[in-house]
Design a protein around this motif. Sequence first.
Motif, PDB file in Angstrom:
ATOM      1  N   LEU A   1       8.554 -10.781   3.454  1.00 38.70           N
ATOM      2  CA  LEU A   1       9.484 -11.916   3.312  1.00 38.70           C
ATOM      3  C   LEU A   1       9.955 -12.388   4.688  1.00 38.70           C
ATOM      4  CD1 LEU A   1      11.610 -10.640   0.280  1.00 38.70           C
ATOM      5  CD2 LEU A   1       9.766 -12.318   0.267  1.00 38.70           C
TER       6      LEU A   1
ATOM      7  N   THR B   1       4.325   3.373 -12.368  1.00 38.75           N
ATOM      8  CA  THR B   1       4.546   3.363 -10.905  1.00 38.75           C
ATOM      9  C   THR B   1       6.056   3.241 -10.653  1.00 38.75           C
ATOM     10  OG1 THR B   1       4.546   0.955 -10.688  1.00 38.75           O
ATOM     11  CG2 THR B   1       2.394   2.021 -10.583  1.00 38.75           C
TER      12      THR B   1
ATOM     13  N   GLY C   1      -1.119  -0.433  -5.173  1.00 43.15           N
ATOM     14  CA  GLY C   1      -1.644  -0.681  -3.818  1.00 43.15           C
ATOM     15  C   GLY C   1      -2.105   0.618  -3.175  1.00 43.15           C
TER      16      GLY C   1
ATOM     17  N   PHE D   1       9.238   0.176 -12.078  1.00 42.79           N
ATOM     18  CA  PHE D   1      10.373   0.133 -13.014  1.00 42.79           C
ATOM     19  C   PHE D   1      11.682   0.607 -12.382  1.00 42.79           C
ATOM     20  CE2 PHE D   1       6.520   0.231 -15.556  1.00 42.79           C
ATOM     21  CZ  PHE D   1       6.696  -0.937 -16.284  1.00 42.79           C
TER      22      PHE D   1
ATOM     23  N   GLY E   1       2.360   3.058  -5.760  1.00 42.70           N
ATOM     24  CA  GLY E   1       1.771   2.565  -7.006  1.00 42.70           C
ATOM     25  C   GLY E   1       0.334   2.077  -6.910  1.00 42.70           C
TER      26      GLY E   1
ATOM     27  N   ARG F   1       7.711   0.576   4.067  1.00 40.68           N
ATOM     28  CA  ARG F   1       8.003   2.001   4.288  1.00 40.68           C
ATOM     29  C   ARG F   1       6.899   2.680   5.104  1.00 40.68           C
ATOM     30  NH1 ARG F   1       9.268   3.445  -1.859  1.00 40.68           N
ATOM     31  NH2 ARG F   1       7.759   1.761  -2.100  1.00 40.68           N
TER      32      ARG F   1
ATOM     33  N   ALA G   1       3.174  -2.736   4.293  1.00 40.86           N
ATOM     34  CA  ALA G   1       4.358  -2.483   3.448  1.00 40.86           C
ATOM     35  C   ALA G   1       5.539  -2.194   4.377  1.00 40.86           C
ATOM     36  CB  ALA G   1       4.119  -1.313   2.496  1.00 40.86           C
TER      37      ALA G   1
ATOM     38  N   PRO H   1      -2.670  -6.168 -15.581  1.00 38.91           N
ATOM     39  CA  PRO H   1      -2.346  -4.999 -16.398  1.00 38.91           C
ATOM     40  C   PRO H   1      -1.061  -5.206 -17.181  1.00 38.91           C
ATOM     41  CG  PRO H   1      -1.843  -4.570 -14.077  1.00 38.91           C
ATOM     42  CD  PRO H   1      -2.286  -6.004 -14.175  1.00 38.91           C
ATOM     43  N   GLY H   2      -0.922  -4.438 -18.260  1.00 34.27           N
ATOM     44  CA  GLY H   2       0.385  -4.317 -18.914  1.00 34.27           C
ATOM     45  C   GLY H   2       1.181  -3.328 -18.095  1.00 34.27           C
ATOM     46  N   PRO H   3       2.177  -2.651 -18.682  1.00 33.95           N
ATOM     47  CA  PRO H   3       2.976  -1.706 -17.913  1.00 33.95           C
ATOM     48  C   PRO H   3       2.134  -0.570 -17.307  1.00 33.95           C
ATOM     49  CG  PRO H   3       3.880  -2.039 -20.114  1.00 33.95           C
ATOM     50  CD  PRO H   3       2.585  -2.760 -20.076  1.00 33.95           C
ATOM     51  N   VAL H   4       2.367  -0.288 -16.024  1.00 36.63           N
ATOM     52  CA  VAL H   4       1.650   0.787 -15.321  1.00 36.63           C
ATOM     53  C   VAL H   4       2.698   1.762 -14.787  1.00 36.63           C
ATOM     54  CG1 VAL H   4      -0.046   1.302 -13.526  1.00 36.63           C
ATOM     55  CG2 VAL H   4      -0.053  -0.952 -14.598  1.00 36.63           C
TER      56      VAL H   4
ATOM     57  N   LYS I   1       3.721 -14.560 -12.044  1.00 37.86           N
ATOM     58  CA  LYS I   1       2.407 -13.979 -12.336  1.00 37.86           C
ATOM     59  C   LYS I   1       1.469 -15.018 -12.957  1.00 37.86           C
ATOM     60  CE  LYS I   1       3.233 -10.133 -10.413  1.00 37.86           C
ATOM     61  NZ  LYS I   1       2.512  -9.727  -9.196  1.00 37.86           N
TER      62      LYS I   1
ATOM     63  N   ALA J   1       0.815  -1.229   0.000  1.00 34.60           N
ATOM     64  CA  ALA J   1       0.000   0.000   0.000  1.00 34.60           C
ATOM     65  C   ALA J   1       0.842   1.271   0.000  1.00 34.60           C
ATOM     66  CB  ALA J   1      -0.923  -0.012   1.219  1.00 34.60           C
TER      67      ALA J   1
ATOM     68  N   LEU K   1      -2.962  -9.070  -7.603  1.00 33.68           N
ATOM     69  CA  LEU K   1      -2.261  -8.445  -8.711  1.00 33.68           C
ATOM     70  C   LEU K   1      -1.408  -9.477  -9.430  1.00 33.68           C
ATOM     71  CD1 LEU K   1      -2.259  -5.549  -9.838  1.00 33.68           C
ATOM     72  CD2 LEU K   1      -3.372  -5.782  -7.640  1.00 33.68           C
TER      73      LEU K   1
HETATM   74  N1  LIG Z   1       3.703  -1.352 -12.593  1.00 35.95           N
HETATM   75  C1  LIG Z   1       3.537  -2.279 -13.507  1.00 35.95           C
HETATM   76  O1  LIG Z   1       3.915  -2.104 -14.689  1.00 35.95           O
HETATM   77  C2  LIG Z   1       2.818  -3.562 -13.173  1.00 35.95           C
HETATM   78  C3  LIG Z   1       2.256  -4.292 -14.229  1.00 35.95           C
HETATM   79  C4  LIG Z   1       1.601  -5.485 -13.947  1.00 35.95           C
HETATM   80  C5  LIG Z   1       1.508  -5.934 -12.634  1.00 35.95           C
HETATM   81  N2  LIG Z   1       2.087  -5.211 -11.620  1.00 35.95           N
HETATM   82  C6  LIG Z   1       2.002  -5.767 -10.277  1.00 35.95           C
HETATM   83  O2  LIG Z   1       1.276  -4.854  -9.468  1.00 35.95           O
HETATM   84  C7  LIG Z   1       1.706  -4.965  -8.109  1.00 35.95           C
HETATM   85  C8  LIG Z   1       2.008  -3.574  -7.566  1.00 35.95           C
HETATM   86  O3  LIG Z   1       3.095  -3.035  -8.316  1.00 35.95           O
HETATM   87  P1  LIG Z   1       3.300  -1.471  -8.484  1.00 35.95           P
HETATM   88  O4  LIG Z   1       3.343  -1.166  -9.921  1.00 35.95           O
HETATM   89  O5  LIG Z   1       2.367  -0.737  -7.615  1.00 35.95           O
HETATM   90  O6  LIG Z   1       4.808  -1.340  -7.944  1.00 35.95           O
HETATM   91  P2  LIG Z   1       5.416  -0.424  -6.800  1.00 35.95           P
HETATM   92  O7  LIG Z   1       4.960   0.980  -6.964  1.00 35.95           O
HETATM   93  O8  LIG Z   1       6.881  -0.711  -6.821  1.00 35.95           O
HETATM   94  O9  LIG Z   1       4.758  -1.020  -5.455  1.00 35.95           O
HETATM   95  C9  LIG Z   1       5.142  -2.239  -4.918  1.00 35.95           C
HETATM   96  C10 LIG Z   1       4.615  -2.346  -3.500  1.00 35.95           C
HETATM   97  O10 LIG Z   1       5.026  -3.606  -2.957  1.00 35.95           O
HETATM   98  C11 LIG Z   1       5.587  -3.383  -1.674  1.00 35.95           C
HETATM   99  N3  LIG Z   1       6.616  -4.370  -1.365  1.00 35.95           N
HETATM  100  C12 LIG Z   1       7.696  -4.706  -2.126  1.00 35.95           C
HETATM  101  N4  LIG Z   1       8.454  -5.614  -1.490  1.00 35.95           N
HETATM  102  C13 LIG Z   1       7.836  -5.860  -0.295  1.00 35.95           C
HETATM  103  C14 LIG Z   1       8.136  -6.688   0.812  1.00 35.95           C
HETATM  104  N5  LIG Z   1       9.224  -7.477   0.828  1.00 35.95           N
HETATM  105  N6  LIG Z   1       7.303  -6.683   1.877  1.00 35.95           N
HETATM  106  C15 LIG Z   1       6.204  -5.883   1.879  1.00 35.95           C
HETATM  107  N7  LIG Z   1       5.861  -5.086   0.866  1.00 35.95           N
HETATM  108  C16 LIG Z   1       6.676  -5.071  -0.216  1.00 35.95           C
HETATM  109  C17 LIG Z   1       6.186  -1.998  -1.758  1.00 35.95           C
HETATM  110  O11 LIG Z   1       6.260  -1.412  -0.465  1.00 35.95           O
HETATM  111  P3  LIG Z   1       7.601  -1.177   0.383  1.00 35.95           P
HETATM  112  O12 LIG Z   1       8.728  -0.990  -0.578  1.00 35.95           O
HETATM  113  O13 LIG Z   1       7.275   0.028   1.202  1.00 35.95           O
HETATM  114  O14 LIG Z   1       7.708  -2.406   1.200  1.00 35.95           O
HETATM  115  C18 LIG Z   1       5.151  -1.271  -2.599  1.00 35.95           C
HETATM  116  O15 LIG Z   1       4.128  -0.776  -1.775  1.00 35.95           O
HETATM  117  C19 LIG Z   1       2.900  -5.915  -8.115  1.00 35.95           C
HETATM  118  O16 LIG Z   1       2.466  -7.190  -7.724  1.00 35.95           O
HETATM  119  C20 LIG Z   1       3.338  -5.919  -9.570  1.00 35.95           C
HETATM  120  O17 LIG Z   1       3.973  -7.114  -9.918  1.00 35.95           O
HETATM  121  C21 LIG Z   1       2.726  -4.036 -11.862  1.00 35.95           C
END
Ligand SMILES: NC(=O)c1ccc[n+]([C@@H]2O[C@H](COP(=O)([O-])OP(=O)(O)OC[C@H]3O[C@@H](n4cnc5c(N)ncnc54)[C@H](OP(=O)(O)O)[C@@H]3O)[C@@H](O)[C@H]2O)c1
Length: 255
Positions: free
Chosen positions: A60, A186, A14, A189, A12, A37, A35, A181-184, A155, A9, A136
Amino acid sequence: MRTAVVTGASSGIGREFVRQLGYFYKDLDEIWVIARRAERLEALKKESRVPVRIFEGDLLKKQVYKEYHRSLKDLCPDVRMLVNSAGFGKSGSFINIAGEGKKLQTDMVDLNCRALTRMTQMTIPWMGKGGRIINLASAAAFCPQNGFAVYAATKAYVLSFSRALGSELKSCGIYVTAVCPGPVDTEFFSVSGELTNPLKKLTLASAPGVVRKALSDSRKKRSVSVYGAGMKAARLGAKFIPHSLILKAEELFTK
Ligand SMILES: NC(=O)c1ccc[n+]([C@@H]2O[C@H](COP(=O)([O-])OP(=O)(O)OC[C@H]3O[C@@H](n4cnc5c(N)ncnc54)[C@H](OP(=O)(O)O)[C@@H]3O)[C@@H](O)[C@H]2O)c1
């Protein structure tokens, strides 16, 4: 206490779920956010229409599950929705990734698959008729990907798991939606490596759009949510085109 739970949360997709959930459900008492942070989660308190309860921790590691479990037992919430959004990707050829990157490959499996499964397992006993689970996945679930082998495989797990779970839970009135989703746009990357593929850049979506569609599909009890014409075409293509051909085409685009 009517509650929604959102992992990942702090950023991005969440974070966007937390922002929109207060409009989607008019009668939520709390949103529980998970999360690492904490300062980001604190900032969410000001943005959310619904009171936010923070679980700061690494999915983890064991500690955050202990705290989550304790709160479930103490507060006995009626969980209306679980959103499993925590996840990450790391691009690069599997055999060429060395050093710290090697651990990231297995951490990806642990977070994207194991943590999602564990959160789901712990939460279902606190859900009732009308409850929703949103997982997701990604368009990467539709077929194998060169240079993103482990991520795409994790995935594919999320998509397969969500569909079967949805089928099992239907009789309890709980509905599961895999979001693909495809690339979003957030912070994804900044962890995975910059987006260089021109096709992927063209289809870059916004988190608010993806989340709006996901919530609407969840309300309609859809098992899969795909945002945008490009990704709908990709899903269809992956059903009919042999995956060996897609892998060859990906090779050309990534060269
Ligand atoms: N962006 C895209 O292009 C895209 C496309 C398809 C699917 N998705 C999927 O959508 C989901 C969200 O991605 P996003 O785009 O929102 O990326 P993001 O902005 O990087 O967000 C990822 C979130 O996961 C949390 N996280 C990462 N490692 C963690 C850990 N070890 N323990 C707890 N929390 C953790 C991060 O929080 P902290 O770092 O604060 O822990 C952050 O809140 C993911 O499952 C991703 O695979 C993303």
